[in-house]
Write a protein that holds these residues in place. Structure first.
Motif, PDB file in Angstrom:
ATOM      1  N   TYR A   1       5.056   7.020  -9.736  1.00  0.00           N
ATOM      2  CA  TYR A   1       4.621   5.804 -10.339  1.00  0.00           C
ATOM      3  C   TYR A   1       5.212   4.652  -9.817  1.00  0.00           C
ATOM      4  O   TYR A   1       4.999   3.465 -10.102  1.00  0.00           O
ATOM      5  CB  TYR A   1       4.351   5.881 -11.768  1.00  0.00           C
ATOM      6  CG  TYR A   1       5.580   6.107 -12.370  1.00  0.00           C
ATOM      7  CD1 TYR A   1       6.656   5.383 -12.710  1.00  0.00           C
ATOM      8  CD2 TYR A   1       6.030   7.568 -12.803  1.00  0.00           C
ATOM      9  CE1 TYR A   1       7.933   5.472 -13.542  1.00  0.00           C
ATOM     10  CE2 TYR A   1       7.231   7.993 -13.502  1.00  0.00           C
ATOM     11  CZ  TYR A   1       8.147   6.912 -13.644  1.00  0.00           C
ATOM     12  OH  TYR A   1       9.332   7.314 -14.415  1.00  0.00           O
ATOM     13  N   GLN A   2       6.562   4.711  -8.998  1.00  0.00           N
ATOM     14  CA  GLN A   2       7.167   3.622  -8.667  1.00  0.00           C
ATOM     15  C   GLN A   2       6.779   3.385  -7.225  1.00  0.00           C
ATOM     16  O   GLN A   2       7.682   2.483  -6.460  1.00  0.00           O
ATOM     17  CB  GLN A   2       9.026   3.694  -8.970  1.00  0.00           C
ATOM     18  CG  GLN A   2       9.225   3.495 -10.435  1.00  0.00           C
ATOM     19  CD  GLN A   2      10.677   3.893 -10.765  1.00  0.00           C
ATOM     20  OE1 GLN A   2      11.437   3.813  -9.707  1.00  0.00           O
ATOM     21  NE2 GLN A   2      11.002   3.706 -11.957  1.00  0.00           N
ATOM     22  N   LEU A   3       6.062   4.201  -6.416  1.00  0.00           N
ATOM     23  CA  LEU A   3       5.777   4.047  -5.199  1.00  0.00           C
ATOM     24  C   LEU A   3       4.752   3.398  -4.645  1.00  0.00           C
ATOM     25  O   LEU A   3       3.475   3.449  -5.742  1.00  0.00           O
ATOM     26  CB  LEU A   3       5.844   5.526  -4.454  1.00  0.00           C
ATOM     27  CG  LEU A   3       7.322   6.205  -4.451  1.00  0.00           C
ATOM     28  CD1 LEU A   3       6.946   7.653  -3.968  1.00  0.00           C
ATOM     29  CD2 LEU A   3       8.429   5.731  -4.025  1.00  0.00           C
ATOM     30  N   PRO A   4       4.478   2.592  -3.819  1.00  0.00           N
ATOM     31  CA  PRO A   4       3.134   1.712  -3.446  1.00  0.00           C
ATOM     32  C   PRO A   4       2.096   2.829  -3.051  1.00  0.00           C
ATOM     33  O   PRO A   4       2.477   4.017  -2.451  1.00  0.00           O
ATOM     34  CB  PRO A   4       3.433   0.731  -2.504  1.00  0.00           C
ATOM     35  CG  PRO A   4       4.786   1.631  -1.689  1.00  0.00           C
ATOM     36  CD  PRO A   4       5.620   2.158  -2.846  1.00  0.00           C
ATOM     37  N   LEU A   5       0.843   2.277  -3.068  1.00  0.00           N
ATOM     38  CA  LEU A   5      -0.183   3.337  -2.408  1.00  0.00           C
ATOM     39  C   LEU A   5      -0.241   3.104  -0.991  1.00  0.00           C
ATOM     40  O   LEU A   5      -0.071   2.277  -0.666  1.00  0.00           O
ATOM     41  CB  LEU A   5      -1.596   2.982  -3.227  1.00  0.00           C
ATOM     42  CG  LEU A   5      -1.431   3.047  -4.684  1.00  0.00           C
ATOM     43  CD1 LEU A   5      -2.949   2.378  -5.128  1.00  0.00           C
ATOM     44  CD2 LEU A   5      -1.415   4.549  -5.320  1.00  0.00           C
ATOM     45  N   TYR A   6      -0.795   4.205  -0.200  1.00  0.00           N
ATOM     46  CA  TYR A   6      -1.225   4.151   1.005  1.00  0.00           C
ATOM     47  C   TYR A   6      -2.634   4.836   0.879  1.00  0.00           C
ATOM     48  O   TYR A   6      -2.733   6.174   0.910  1.00  0.00           O
ATOM     49  CB  TYR A   6      -0.149   4.946   2.054  1.00  0.00           C
ATOM     50  CG  TYR A   6      -0.516   4.356   3.441  1.00  0.00           C
ATOM     51  CD1 TYR A   6       0.509   3.433   4.249  1.00  0.00           C
ATOM     52  CD2 TYR A   6      -1.451   4.796   4.375  1.00  0.00           C
ATOM     53  CE1 TYR A   6       0.223   3.135   5.479  1.00  0.00           C
ATOM     54  CE2 TYR A   6      -1.681   4.439   5.813  1.00  0.00           C
ATOM     55  CZ  TYR A   6      -0.826   3.630   6.268  1.00  0.00           C
ATOM     56  OH  TYR A   6      -0.616   3.359   7.282  1.00  0.00           O
ATOM     57  N   CYS A   7      -3.624   4.051   1.117  1.00  0.00           N
ATOM     58  CA  CYS A   7      -4.969   4.644   1.036  1.00  0.00           C
ATOM     59  C   CYS A   7      -5.709   4.551   2.107  1.00  0.00           C
ATOM     60  O   CYS A   7      -5.728   3.365   3.050  1.00  0.00           O
ATOM     61  CB  CYS A   7      -5.572   4.235  -0.257  1.00  0.00           C
ATOM     62  SG  CYS A   7      -4.898   4.151  -1.728  1.00  0.00           S
ATOM     63  N   ILE A   8      -7.114   5.573   2.235  1.00  0.00           N
ATOM     64  CA  ILE A   8      -7.874   5.481   3.511  1.00  0.00           C
ATOM     65  C   ILE A   8      -9.163   5.457   2.419  1.00  0.00           C
ATOM     66  O   ILE A   8      -9.518   6.213   1.692  1.00  0.00           O
ATOM     67  CB  ILE A   8      -8.072   6.688   4.507  1.00  0.00           C
ATOM     68  CG1 ILE A   8      -6.687   6.856   5.114  1.00  0.00           C
ATOM     69  CG2 ILE A   8      -8.990   6.356   5.277  1.00  0.00           C
ATOM     70  CD1 ILE A   8      -5.825   7.833   4.537  1.00  0.00           C
ATOM     71  N   VAL A   9     -10.013   4.431   2.706  1.00  0.00           N
ATOM     72  CA  VAL A   9     -11.212   4.271   1.815  1.00  0.00           C
ATOM     73  C   VAL A   9     -12.818   4.423   2.702  1.00  0.00           C
ATOM     74  O   VAL A   9     -12.551   3.875   3.767  1.00  0.00           O
ATOM     75  CB  VAL A   9     -11.170   2.958   1.028  1.00  0.00           C
ATOM     76  CG1 VAL A   9     -12.205   2.564   0.054  1.00  0.00           C
ATOM     77  CG2 VAL A   9      -9.892   2.652   0.523  1.00  0.00           C
ATOM     78  N   TRP A  10     -13.439   5.008   2.040  1.00  0.00           N
ATOM     79  CA  TRP A  10     -14.904   5.198   2.577  1.00  0.00           C
ATOM     80  C   TRP A  10     -15.755   4.686   1.665  1.00  0.00           C
ATOM     81  O   TRP A  10     -15.687   5.174   0.572  1.00  0.00           O
ATOM     82  CB  TRP A  10     -15.393   6.505   3.048  1.00  0.00           C
ATOM     83  CG  TRP A  10     -14.413   6.906   4.324  1.00  0.00           C
ATOM     84  CD1 TRP A  10     -14.746   6.738   5.621  1.00  0.00           C
ATOM     85  CD2 TRP A  10     -13.140   7.939   4.348  1.00  0.00           C
ATOM     86  NE1 TRP A  10     -13.805   7.357   6.482  1.00  0.00           N
ATOM     87  CE2 TRP A  10     -13.039   8.177   5.624  1.00  0.00           C
ATOM     88  CE3 TRP A  10     -12.476   8.180   3.378  1.00  0.00           C
ATOM     89  CZ2 TRP A  10     -11.795   8.617   5.952  1.00  0.00           C
ATOM     90  CZ3 TRP A  10     -11.231   8.819   3.650  1.00  0.00           C
ATOM     91  CH2 TRP A  10     -11.041   8.985   5.112  1.00  0.00           C
ATOM     92  N   ARG A  11     -16.856   3.823   2.007  1.00  0.00           N
ATOM     93  CA  ARG A  11     -18.053   3.412   1.140  1.00  0.00           C
ATOM     94  C   ARG A  11     -19.183   4.284   1.780  1.00  0.00           C
ATOM     95  O   ARG A  11     -19.852   3.732   2.666  1.00  0.00           O
ATOM     96  CB  ARG A  11     -17.986   1.972   1.042  1.00  0.00           C
ATOM     97  CG  ARG A  11     -16.754   1.489   0.391  1.00  0.00           C
ATOM     98  CD  ARG A  11     -17.124  -0.237   0.378  1.00  0.00           C
ATOM     99  NE  ARG A  11     -15.758  -0.692  -0.400  1.00  0.00           N
ATOM    100  CZ  ARG A  11     -15.056  -1.200   0.243  1.00  0.00           C
ATOM    101  NH1 ARG A  11     -14.511  -0.561   1.568  1.00  0.00           N
ATOM    102  NH2 ARG A  11     -13.793  -1.972  -0.273  1.00  0.00           N
ATOM    103  N   LEU A  12     -19.899   5.067   0.974  1.00  0.00           N
ATOM    104  CA  LEU A  12     -20.714   5.895   1.126  1.00  0.00           C
ATOM    105  C   LEU A  12     -21.703   6.439   0.061  1.00  0.00           C
ATOM    106  O   LEU A  12     -21.273   6.087  -1.117  1.00  0.00           O
ATOM    107  CB  LEU A  12     -20.074   7.379   1.738  1.00  0.00           C
ATOM    108  CG  LEU A  12     -19.253   7.254   3.028  1.00  0.00           C
ATOM    109  CD1 LEU A  12     -18.605   8.619   3.030  1.00  0.00           C
ATOM    110  CD2 LEU A  12     -19.984   6.938   4.276  1.00  0.00           C
ATOM    111  N   PRO A  13     -22.853   6.571   0.223  1.00  0.00           N
ATOM    112  CA  PRO A  13     -23.920   7.278  -0.764  1.00  0.00           C
ATOM    113  C   PRO A  13     -23.302   8.468  -1.375  1.00  0.00           C
ATOM    114  O   PRO A  13     -22.382   8.985  -0.955  1.00  0.00           O
ATOM    115  CB  PRO A  13     -25.034   7.564  -0.067  1.00  0.00           C
ATOM    116  CG  PRO A  13     -25.107   6.752   1.177  1.00  0.00           C
ATOM    117  CD  PRO A  13     -23.682   6.758   1.590  1.00  0.00           C
TER     118      PRO A  13
END
Length: 305
Positions: free
Chosen positions: A248-260
């Motif tokens: 909870y003290q580490l930052p996020l590193y995300c991959i995001v897709w917007r799909l149906p």
């Protein structure tokens, strides 16, 4: 003790003198003989039972072996990803404990400033996520009573304990959902970009979202009741490593897709297979003994959460 009494009578008859007179036997010796006969009767009965059950005799040498402890931090890697399992990681048992509001056995697993306690609906989604390999939430998973998202926090801690990315499907009312993969639980920040590129090769039309432009820069430690800056200063140098800080003290590193929704669920299953996030042996969570109702305040509840 009928058998022992008969043995005693036969012993008395053998001790008679040739002239028919009984020899005087000390009382202490008689008591000792009684004890020996009783023990012999018990030993013979136990040995007869052991022979019937095909076990070792009681008088044989018994060697006790300590149970071999299998380390929980086993190697976790896949086709194009690998998790750093050495360093600080919570146990799955502690993650389950703080999800019920009970204190963790290992310090640093939870924080009073980060809610982890789940309600009944979140508990159902949490159990389903363990079996399916990815989490499904409505919207952002925000809970106004805690001013945070306990379900997302708990699932991220679970992924940190298992050494796997956190895959989450955020359902939108419009039907165009977001599928998000958080690579921070891998704790291998040097390879985050390469892993993200491989994910985009398997599923294009996504984007990389990271909290900071510099991967090695970590956020400052939050001032909560469990780990304050003054305590860390007293214990040693300031913690700045990805392998030593709680998740909870580490930052996020995300991959995001917007799909149906249908395509988003298909991508979630595909990524769950690539990152091996499905727990085939996961069962429904059981409420532990001694859990009390949480109180209606932001960081309230029994224990941490």
């Amino acid at each position: 003790f009928g058998h022992a009494q008969r043995r005693e009578n036969s012993l008395r008859s053998k001790l008679l003198s040739p002239y028919g007179e009984k020899e005087s036997i000390p009382t202490s010796s008689m008591k000792m003989m009684k004890r020996m006969m009783i023990l012999n009767g018990i030993l013979s009965s136990v040995q007869a039972f052991q022979v019937g059950t095909a076990t070792r005799p009681l008088h044989s040498t018994i060697v006790l072996f300590a149970r071999k402890v299998t380390p929980s931090n086993t190697k976790r890697c896949g086709e194009f990803w690998e998790a750093k399992m050495d360093g600080f990681r919570p146990t799955i048992n502690d993650v389950e404990r703080i999800s019920w509001g009970k204190p963790a056995k290992q310090k640093g697993t939870g924080s009073r400033g980060i809610p982890h306690r789940l309600d009944a609906q979140e508990r159902l989604l949490f159990d389903q996520a363990r079996r399916k390999g990815f989490l499904e939430v409505t919207g952002s998973g925000w809970r106004s009573q805690r001013r945070d998202a306990p379900l997302l926090n708990t699932y991220r801690s679970l992924c940190d304990a298992r050494g796997q990315p956190s895959i989450c499907l955020h359902k939108d009312k419009t039907g165009c959902d977001e599928i998000v993969i958080d690579l921070s639980p891998l704790r291998h920040h040097e390879a985050f970009h390469d892993v993200a590129v491989k994910c985009l090769e398997h599923q294009p039309n996504g984007e990389i979202v990271f909290a900071n432009s510099n991967e090695n820069t970590l956020p400052t430690i939050s001032n909560d009741n469990d780990a304050t800056e003054s305590e860390l200063r007293d214990e040693g140098p300031e913690i700045t490593s990805w392998s030593e800080r709680p998740i909870y003290q580490l930052p996020l590193y995300c991959i995001v897709w917007r799909l149906p929704r249908g395509e988003a669920k298909a991508v979630g299953k595909k990524m769950a297979s690539l990152f091996d996030t499905v727990e085939k042996t996961a069962v429904r969570s059981k409420k532990p003994i001694g859990v009390k109702h949480g109180k209606g305040r932001r960081h309230g509840g029994y224990g941490i959460g």
